[in-house]
Design a protein around this motif. Structure first.
Motif, short mmCIF file in Angstrom:
data_model
loop_
_atom_site.label_atom_id
_atom_site.label_comp_id
_atom_site.label_asym_id
_atom_site.label_seq_id
_atom_site.Cartn_x
_atom_site.Cartn_y
_atom_site.Cartn_z
N LEU A 191 -6.49 -7.96 -7.18
CA LEU A 191 -6.15 -8.13 -5.76
C LEU A 191 -6.83 -9.37 -5.17
N PHE A 192 -8.11 -9.55 -5.52
CA PHE A 192 -8.87 -10.65 -4.92
C PHE A 192 -8.51 -12.01 -5.51
N GLU A 227 0.84 -1.22 0.00
CA GLU A 227 0.00 0.00 0.00
C GLU A 227 0.87 1.26 0.00
N LEU A 228 1.97 1.20 0.72
CA LEU A 228 2.85 2.37 0.79
C LEU A 228 3.49 2.66 -0.57
N LEU A 229 3.79 1.61 -1.32
CA LEU A 229 4.37 1.82 -2.65
C LEU A 229 3.32 2.41 -3.60
N GLU A 242 7.57 -1.02 -10.72
CA GLU A 242 6.88 -0.75 -9.45
C GLU A 242 5.54 -1.49 -9.38
N ASN A 243 4.87 -1.60 -10.53
CA ASN A 243 3.63 -2.38 -10.55
C ASN A 243 3.88 -3.82 -10.14
N LEU A 244 4.96 -4.37 -10.67
CA LEU A 244 5.30 -5.76 -10.31
C LEU A 244 5.69 -5.84 -8.83
N GLU A 245 6.37 -4.79 -8.36
CA GLU A 245 6.81 -4.79 -6.96
C GLU A 245 5.61 -4.75 -6.00
N VAL A 246 4.55 -4.03 -6.37
CA VAL A 246 3.35 -4.00 -5.52
C VAL A 246 2.82 -5.41 -5.34
N THR A 247 2.67 -6.12 -6.46
CA THR A 247 2.15 -7.49 -6.37
C THR A 247 3.14 -8.42 -5.68
#
Lengths: 245, 304
Positions: free
Chosen positions: A91-92, A10-12, B98-103
């Motif tokens: 996400l789900f 979430e922070l990213l 960064e998108n990949l890092e979130v996941t």
């Protein structure tokens, strides 16, 4: 562990977002307003103590207007990025418990509101010191009341938990800014009428303001924290059972 | 011999109001290879996929992945599944990496998997550009990289080439074709384009109006292909009688005869039979019923 990972992610997501910037901008607006109020006041009564009025005024403006609107805006922005590209389905479909996603969002919103209120406290102190420097007749006010400021930040923030929980659920439940912001503006608008009513001490959007109202402090704090926890649990219950279309 | 199915649905049903979006669906997706889930738009493919991923709950029936019921095992099963449902879900304000890092943070998976996924979808060079600057094809490939981040055994892709230009479709198709061999992953791919599925799928399921009309290997579907001979014979009545008596399915069309056969080689046999019988053949044309014809006939002529 899942909650920690969801918080970390979430922070990213916050990077380069308006939600992050607005947290610093809104307290500055109040500081600028207060700075000019101090400067433009023609005459101060003898024995006037700046620290007894200026921080309270700042916090009251914050609690009754800015904070509820900031909560609506921040939660709408935080969850809007999930609605915009249909992120919920991604996400789900991940092996991440939905409650972790929900509470990570809620906790980040709480963190941003706390940060913003802290920024307000800091700039309130700075404006006070600057005021004393520019208006020598105010110099007798003494040192910045750090402890008092810190306590007000904590009280206002805890009293806001219920609004944060309500807005987190609203902005997760419905996509689009109008509903989330409409609820924030509506809640704040009705607070003006509810303030004078006896039942106003239970009105969620008034709870942060009630911290400063005699006889309402304990209710504001208890209802803010307790109501916030109950609302968050109910919101999470609905969130974890939702179909994603 | 027991076949292990990665996906197995039992009488899976989902209604929206009075409409049955998916009706009594019994999918059997074996391990390895590419399973093409084919059907016209609105056939129920996406609804079925959403149920496979636990995004929506069925009104009846059960989803089993890797031999286990999805109900109650969602988290453990999803650790082995990667998914790309319709358009990829991306954060445009973040870079590809960064998108990949979130996941990756959500999954708690190894950092090295980001570089591997980027290399697989050929996005290493553009990984540090913001996603809002990406073309549709790049976004789709990044979506696929997201689905690969947990090193899945099963990859569920819903219309992965939707909206792509021909070059993008080609690139995506090549990528998907490589996945089973290079990564040992089974791909379940939905599409409304027969041509696309035909090129990469080893198994095919055809869905229409929520019901599964065909399920089997590509070879089994191809065996449904029929060859048709169009014959011109001077002695039309005699030829018709002779062919019917020898067991062929014959249809008269004006002054020509249409004969349904199993293989193109039958043309040689029929011609020889007629000539040996003393009948004069002056026209012989072979046409084959394509997979598209089969698909259209199964789905009542609705390609999309």
């Amino acid at each position: 562990m899942s909650l920690f990972r969801a918080l970390h992610a979430e922070l990213l997501r916050l990077k380069r977002t308006l939600a992050f910037r607005v947290v610093f901008v809104l307290p500055l607006l109040i500081a600028v307003l207060q700075f000019f109020v101090i400067l433009r006041t023609k005459k101060y009564a003898p024995g006037f103590n700046l620290w007894q009025t200026h921080p309270t005024n700042s916090f009251q403006i914050w609690a009754v207007f800015m904070m509820p609107l900031l909560i609506a805006l921040v939660t709408a922005l935080l969850n809007g990025i999930e609605h915009s590209d249909k992120q919920w389905k991604h996400l789900f479909a991940l092996p991440v418990p939905r409650y972790a996603v929900y509470f990570a969002k809620l906790m980040v919103a709480q963190g941003l509101i706390l940060t913003s209120t802290l920024v307000l406290a800091v700039v309130t102190g700075i404006v006070g010191v600057a005021g004393m420097y520019l208006r020598p007749e105010l110099a007798n006010a003494g040192p910045v009341p750090y402890v008092w400021l810190a306590k007000q930040v904590a009280f206002i923030w805890l009293a806001s938990w219920l609004i944060i929980a309500i807005h987190t659920w609203i902005s997760m439940r419905w996509s689009g800014f109008p509903i989330a912001l409409g609820a924030g503006i509506g809640g704040t608008f009705f607070a003006l009428f509810a303030a004078s009513a006896a039942l106003g001490k239970y009105y969620p959007w008034l709870l942060p303001m009630n911290i400063f109202v005699e006889g309402r402090f304990a209710t504001a704090l208890l209802l803010g924290i307790g109501g916030g926890i109950v609302a968050a649990l109910l919101g999470c219950f609905e969130f974890t059972r939702r179909d994603v279309n | 011999m027991t076949i292990n199915y990665l996906i197995e649905t039992r009488a899976l049903t989902r209604r929206f109001g009075s409409q049955r979006a998916v009706d009594d669906l019994n999918l059997l997706v074996p391990a390895a290879g590419v399973y093409g889930f084919l059907g016209p738009n609105g056939a129920g493919k996406t609804t079925a996929i959403r149920m496979l991923l636990g995004l929506i709950r069925p009104n009846a029936g059960e989803v089993r992945l890797f031999g286990q019921s999805l109900n109650g095992n969602h988290r453990s099963l999803m650790r082995r599944v990667g998914a790309l449902v319709e358009a990829p879900s991306l954060y445009p304000h973040l870079t590809g990496r960064e998108n990949l890092e979130v996941t990756r943070r959500l999954l708690g998976s190894d950092r090295n998997l980001i570089e591997l996924a980027l290399a697989t979808v050929k996005l290493t060079k553009d990984a540090d550009r913001r996603v809002r600057e990406y073309s549709l094809g790049m976004r789709q490939r990044l979506g696929l990289a997201l689905a690969l981040l947990n090193n899945p055994d099963l990859l569920i892709l819903d219309e992965p080439t939707n909206g792509l230009d021909p070059a993008g479709i080609h690139e995506m198709r090549d990528l998907i074709r490589r996945l089973p061999d290079e990564f040992g992953v089974t791909v379940f791919l939905s599409s409304h384009l027969l041509g696309e599925v035909e090129q990469i799928a080893t198994h095919i399921g055809i869905i229409h109006e929520g019901s599964l009309l065909f399920q089997g290997t590509l070879a089994e579907l191809q065996s449904k292909q029929q060859t048709q001979l169009t014959l011109g014979v001077k002695q039309l009545e005699a030829a018709t009688e002779f062919l019917v008596n020898t067991g062929w399915r014959v249809q008269r069309c004006d002054d020509l005869l249409n004969v349904s056969t199993k293989a193109p080689d039958d043309a040689v046999r029929i011609n020889k039979l007629l000539v040996d019988r003393g009948l004069d053949v002056f026209h012989l044309a072979v046409s084959q019923r394509s997979l598209e014809d089969i698909f259209l006939s199964l789905t009542n002529g609705r390609p999309s």
